[in-house]
Design an enzyme around this catalytic site. Structure first.
Site: not given
Ligand code: GLA
Ligand code: GLA
Length: 670
Positions: A152, A308
């Site tokens: 991210e 994710e």
């Molecule tokens: C983000 C991060 C993960 C985690 C999620 C929690 O997507 O990439 O590491 O922290 O949020 O929702």
């Protein structure tokens, strides 16, 4: 481009796996349960840097070797991450100049992730080194099928305001503007007497006493995206010296406003995205659909990967509502319907420590004797049936313009109304089209529009001259165009286009705007004689070729055009001079739908009619996905083919249970 698809046999299922948080005995249970759930891909090592390199230049790969071997011997493939979103504590201690600094000059503390400056040369060197080490060691490992660089980008450290960043920004400005006279001209620095004598005098847009040069702020936003992209490229290229497997990094479309993902799009081998529902929001699945469509569009229409999402509640919203029965399944399959070739979660096993212990996972703290686990296992089995969907594409006849630069520009201070927001307007238009069961792509305003019958421009405040010409060509060539208020006002430097508003759209729309008349807070304005209501905005439109479709019947512009239509070349351009809503209250169709229906009909956009708007309908390749978000079963006429999940034969219709999902492989002539 290195080989995609990642998993040739079907849809990838799994998620982030953080075995370093658990003793090795647990790993064996993990792998056994992964197999039970049908997990075939895990993202590994995202937060592993401090264990892999416990001291600068000292490496310990033993633990990672063992877990990758274990996964590989169990047939679970690995999306191997570089751990660079969370540098080790030794790195932070050794390199104070790498610390993130906010606009007010505060140094942001450690004890967290993402607390580094994206322009730090020390970070650049350390992250390139660990990425190269990992690639050198694991490039040939049979379990590793792709690379997950970082995590991210720009999530918590999108922009840094330290002195290192300031220096890097000056270099970036020299590159963009050439000399300081050009910079002064572009930024309009004669305003408030802010003319720079040299690049060395330029400061980042740190906390200022009052309204700051807006062009400076926009350039800083662009520079900051480029700084993150440079970090990505450095790691990606370090990996490519050893491996030709696909490289990705997980985007956060559309919920990371500072990242311009059009700029990112060409950098990755496969686009991957993280998406979390705003649980407090009614009908969050519409925002999910928008995120998925935008992600597919960033991927150039190619399949992408949902890297994710969550099985249930997250931990970082004010009220972390659990998903309702069937919602995880609906969310997952809706992503696949919209082009994802994977259903991956954060995370495999719920963690016991730190900030995220109340975040849901595939394997909850309660273990396998739980409803959630049973749902996870059932979903894995269904995804195996969906293998034939992998790689197939989605056709859209309608495009919505989305431009991150315009998003940033409209969020800057001192606009005519704080209520006119980019996201709000895009979501209103998206929702109206979603409820009409129209599939949309998103486009940059300067992109090739020839594939679309209809293009919608929801409050694209910043539009370059080239983008304006592009939209003009689209209409002349026979396309339909819908533009909403406050579009085409400024250029890339936030300078108003010459003459009356909207400079670059006057000709195509056949009108000009004499004055804006934003409404008071919660104010409304009547439009036409049949009860349509505008919010937020009114303005004085002067026709120059366009015709009035509806006039304002109240407010500051009563008697003047509110919705117009302009025939130009072989096409038509429509203009909406206020903010109309896609839906009013619980049950009432909003006025925006009425306006858009007329344009959809005029443009000949095909779509099913008569379905409830709780039914999501999407065609991907030979497959029709029907997701029922409502409390009643819905029968969809005109469906013939075989149910992929239940084997049912459909001859002319399909009934989707309340809260259920039906996927039909359409008969060959459908
Ligand atoms: C983000 C991060 C993960 C985690 C999620 C929690 O997507 O990439 O590491 O922290 O949020 O929702
Ligand atoms: C003050 C300032 C002016 C201008 C106006 C705008 O009066 O002196 O320079 O900024 O506000 O309202």
């Amino acid at each position: 481009m290195p080989g995609y698809p990642v998993l040739p046999e079907g849809i990838a299922y799994g998620g982030d796996y953080n075995p370093e948080q658990w003793p090795e005995e647990v790993w064996h249970e993990d792998v056994r349960l992964m197999r039970e759930a049908g997990v075939n891909l895990v993202s590994l090592g995202i937060f592993g840097w401090s264990l892999l390199e416990p001291e600068e230049g000292v490496y310990d790969f033993g633990r990672l070797d063992r877990i990758i071997d274990l996964l590989g011997s169990s047939g679970i493939r690995v999306d191997l991450a570089t751990p660079t979103s969370s540098p080790p504590t030794w790195f932070r201690a050794a390199h104070p100049s790498s610390h993130l600094v906010d606009r007010a000059g505060h140094v942001i503390a450690g004890g967290s992730r993402h607390s580094f400056c994206p322009s730090s040369p020390e970070y650049a060197a350390a992250s390139e080194r660990i990425a190269g080490r990992l690639a050198a060691r694991y490039a040939g490992h049979r379990a590793v099928v792709m690379w997950h660089v970082h995590n991210e980008y720009g999530w918590a450290n999108a922009r840094c305001y330290c002195e290192t960043s300031a220096e890097a920004f000056r270099d970036w400005l020299r590159e963009r503007h050439g000399d300081v006279a050009a910079l002064n001209a572009a930024w309009g620095t004669t305003f408030w007497g802010l003319t720079y004598g040299s690049f060395d005098e330029v400061e980042p847009p740190r906390l200022a006493p009052v309204g700051q040069l807006t062009a400076l702020q926009l350039d800083y936003a662009r520079f900051s995206v480029d700084a993150h992209i440079a970090n990505f490229r450095r790691e990606r290229d370090a990996i490519r010296r050893f491996s030709d497997l696909p490289v990705t990094t997980n985007f956060m479309i559309p919920n990371c406003e500072p990242m311009d993902y059009w700029r990112w799009a060409g950098e990755v081998d496969v686009v991957s995205n993280d998406h979390y529902l705003d649980a407090g929001r009614a009908e969050g699945h519409i925002e999910l659909a928008m995120a998925a469509d935008l992600t597919r569009s960033v991927a150039g229409g190619r399949p992408w990967m949902l890297m994710e999402h969550s099985t249930g509640a997250v931990n970082w919203q004010p009220r972390n509502l659990a998903k309702r029965p069937g919602e995880m399944r609906r969310n997952s399959l809706a992503h696949v319907a919209r082009g994802s070739d994977s259903v991956l979660f954060f995370q495999w096993r719920a963690s016991r420590y730190g900030a995220e212990k109340f975040h849901s996972a595939m394997l909850p703290h309660a273990g396998t004797d739980s409803e959630l686990w049973r749902d996870v296992v059932a979903l894995g089995a269904e995804l195996r049936e969906l293998a034939p969907v992998r790689g197939s594409r989605i056709e859209a006849e309608v495009a919505l313009v989305w431009d991150w630069e315009s998003y940033w520009a409209l969020e800057l201070e001192w606009r005519p109304s704080v209520d006119l927001r980019f996201r709000e307007r895009v979501e209103a238009y998206y929702e109206a089209l979603w409820r009409e069961h129209v599939t949309v792509d998103f486009v940059h305003p300067a992109a090739d529009l020839s594939a679309y019958r209809m293009v919608v421009v929801p409050s694209s405040y910043l539009l370059t001259e080239a983008a304006g010409k592009n939209l003009h060509r689209h209409v002349e060539a026979g396309g339909h165009l819908v533009v909403s208020c406050f579009s085409g006002i400024v250029d890339e430097n936030d300078t108003i286009h010459p003459g009356a508003y909207p400079g670059v759209l006057r000709d195509v729309l056949g009108l000009s705007v004499e004055e804006f008349h934003p409404l008071p807070e919660n104010g409304t304005v009547a439009v036409g004689d049949d009860g349509l209501t505008g919010r937020i905005w009114s303005e004085r439109v002067r026709l120059a070729g366009a015709r009035t479709v509806r006039a304002f019947t109240g407010g500051p512009d009563a008697g003047h055009p509110a919705v117009t239509r302009h025939e130009l070349g072989a096409g038509t351009a429509w203009y909406v001079a206020t903010a109309l809503d896609p839906r009013v209250g619980q049950d009432t169709d909003g006025d925006l739908r009425a306006i858009l229906r007329a344009v959809l009909d005029a443009a000949g956009v095909s779509r099913p009619r008569g379905l409830p708007d709780t039914l999501e309908l999407l065609r991907r390749g030979r497959h029709l996905f029907l997701v029922n978000h409502g409390d009643e079963p819905v029968t969809v006429p005109g469906v013939s083919g075989t149910g992929v999940l239940d084997g049912a034969e459909h001859a002319g219709s399909a009934t989707v249970p309340a809260g259920g999902v039906t996927v039909v492989e359409l008969a060959p002539d459908a």
